[in-house]
Write a protein that holds these residues in place. Structure first.
Motif, PDB file in Angstrom:
ATOM      1  N   CYS A 197     -33.168  22.207 -35.461  1.00 51.27           N
ATOM      2  CA  CYS A 197     -33.681  21.002 -34.795  1.00 51.27           C
ATOM      3  C   CYS A 197     -34.032  19.907 -35.796  1.00 51.27           C
ATOM      4  O   CYS A 197     -33.742  18.734 -35.566  1.00 51.27           O
ATOM      5  CB  CYS A 197     -34.893  21.349 -33.937  1.00 51.27           C
ATOM      6  N   HIS A 237     -30.804  18.345 -37.299  1.00 54.08           N
ATOM      7  CA  HIS A 237     -30.025  17.557 -36.352  1.00 54.08           C
ATOM      8  C   HIS A 237     -30.813  16.378 -35.785  1.00 54.08           C
ATOM      9  O   HIS A 237     -30.355  15.696 -34.869  1.00 54.08           O
ATOM     10  CB  HIS A 237     -29.518  18.448 -35.217  1.00 54.08           C
ATOM     11  N   ASP A 287     -29.146  12.479 -26.697  1.00 53.59           N
ATOM     12  CA  ASP A 287     -29.571  12.924 -28.027  1.00 53.59           C
ATOM     13  C   ASP A 287     -28.980  14.296 -28.345  1.00 53.59           C
ATOM     14  O   ASP A 287     -28.589  14.569 -29.475  1.00 53.59           O
ATOM     15  CB  ASP A 287     -31.104  13.008 -28.113  1.00 53.59           C
ATOM     16  N   TRP A 288     -28.917  15.148 -27.351  1.00 53.50           N
ATOM     17  CA  TRP A 288     -28.384  16.494 -27.539  1.00 53.50           C
ATOM     18  C   TRP A 288     -26.857  16.494 -27.513  1.00 53.50           C
ATOM     19  O   TRP A 288     -26.225  17.225 -28.272  1.00 53.50           O
ATOM     20  CB  TRP A 288     -28.955  17.432 -26.472  1.00 53.50           C
ATOM     21  N   ARG A 290     -24.818  14.182 -28.507  1.00 52.33           N
ATOM     22  CA  ARG A 290     -24.268  13.679 -29.772  1.00 52.33           C
ATOM     23  C   ARG A 290     -24.170  14.769 -30.839  1.00 52.33           C
ATOM     24  O   ARG A 290     -23.376  14.671 -31.766  1.00 52.33           O
ATOM     25  CB  ARG A 290     -25.131  12.538 -30.305  1.00 52.33           C
ATOM     26  N   ASN A 291     -24.951  15.810 -30.703  1.00 54.29           N
ATOM     27  CA  ASN A 291     -24.978  16.890 -31.697  1.00 54.29           C
ATOM     28  C   ASN A 291     -24.154  18.106 -31.287  1.00 54.29           C
ATOM     29  O   ASN A 291     -24.217  19.137 -31.960  1.00 54.29           O
ATOM     30  CB  ASN A 291     -26.424  17.326 -31.950  1.00 54.29           C
ATOM     31  N   ALA A 314     -21.873  19.403 -34.033  1.00 57.10           N
ATOM     32  CA  ALA A 314     -22.687  19.926 -35.135  1.00 57.10           C
ATOM     33  C   ALA A 314     -23.307  21.276 -34.757  1.00 57.10           C
ATOM     34  O   ALA A 314     -23.398  22.178 -35.598  1.00 57.10           O
ATOM     35  CB  ALA A 314     -23.779  18.927 -35.502  1.00 57.10           C
ATOM     36  N   PHE A 315     -23.725  21.435 -33.499  1.00 61.56           N
ATOM     37  CA  PHE A 315     -24.242  22.724 -33.046  1.00 61.56           C
ATOM     38  C   PHE A 315     -23.153  23.798 -33.143  1.00 61.56           C
ATOM     39  O   PHE A 315     -23.420  24.924 -33.544  1.00 61.56           O
ATOM     40  CB  PHE A 315     -24.746  22.649 -31.603  1.00 61.56           C
ATOM     41  N   THR A 360     -22.889  24.784 -36.702  1.00 65.22           N
ATOM     42  CA  THR A 360     -24.095  25.502 -37.136  1.00 65.22           C
ATOM     43  C   THR A 360     -24.129  26.933 -36.614  1.00 65.22           C
ATOM     44  O   THR A 360     -24.470  27.855 -37.350  1.00 65.22           O
ATOM     45  CB  THR A 360     -25.353  24.751 -36.656  1.00 65.22           C
TER      46      THR A 360
END
Length: 186
Positions: free
Chosen positions: A84, A87, A126-127, A129-130, A133-134, A137
């Motif tokens: 968290c 990111h 917000d979530w 956009r990631n 990346a998640f 990860t």
């Protein structure tokens, strides 16, 4: 003391492993080493036979449950705060770092579902956009983000695709006479 509590908890979660072990240890403590070794060997052979003869039920009741608990801890819970923060989804308030709380992850053999309570001021964008990346990860194929209800976001983390497995084509049992198939007649 935390280790002892964790051991008791895992013993309750997995009685098919802990009960034979407890019986073997109890017999060894009663100076009956022969029966202790016999019990341990019989339990080990029973688990191996179960794994070989009924792999689906063994996976559902033993190895799959252990794998799910391990995956829940190692991939998600142990790293959640760092994920968290890195990111940009954690906030700082009066010097304290606020991290969106992770509800109990639902672990599956092909995908996992994480339910997260968003912090005040966060949006589903917000979530979203990631999402890529998640995926990187968590070592996943893809991550889908959706809002199940206000202030709650769900991440669907796909880590396996059962349709990617190549299945062998079965050979026909007997030959087919294609001249006996009616084609073009009404």
């Amino acid at each position: 003391i935390r280790g002892a509590i964790r051991l008791v908890w895992w013993s309750i979660l997995f009685p098919m492993l802990s009960v034979p072990l407890a019986v073997a240890i109890g017999l060894a403590a009663a100076d009956d080493v022969g029966w202790s070794l016999f019990t341990a060997l019989a339990a080990t052979l029973a688990l191996i036979a179960w794994c070989r003869l009924a792999p689906n039920s063994y996976r559902a009741l033993v190895s799959g449950r252990i794998w799910k608990r391990r995956r829940s801890w190692k991939i998600y819970r142990a790293r959640w705060t760092n994920v968290c923060v890195l990111h940009g989804l954690a906030r700082t308030l009066n010097g304290a770092v606020l991290v969106p709380p992770l509800a109990r992850p639902v672990i599956g053999f092909t995908f996992d579902r994480l339910t997260i309570c968003m912090l005040a001021g966060q949006t589903i964008d917000d979530w979203s956009r990631n999402a890529d990346a998640f995926a990187q990860t968590f070592g996943a194929r893809s991550v889908q983000v959706r809002s199940s209800r206000p202030a709650v976001v769900e991440l669907m983390i796909v880590h396996a695709d059962t349709l990617c497995t190549v299945m062998p084509v079965p050979s026909p049992v007997e030959s087919v006479d294609l001249f006996r198939v009616p084609v073009g007649t009404t």
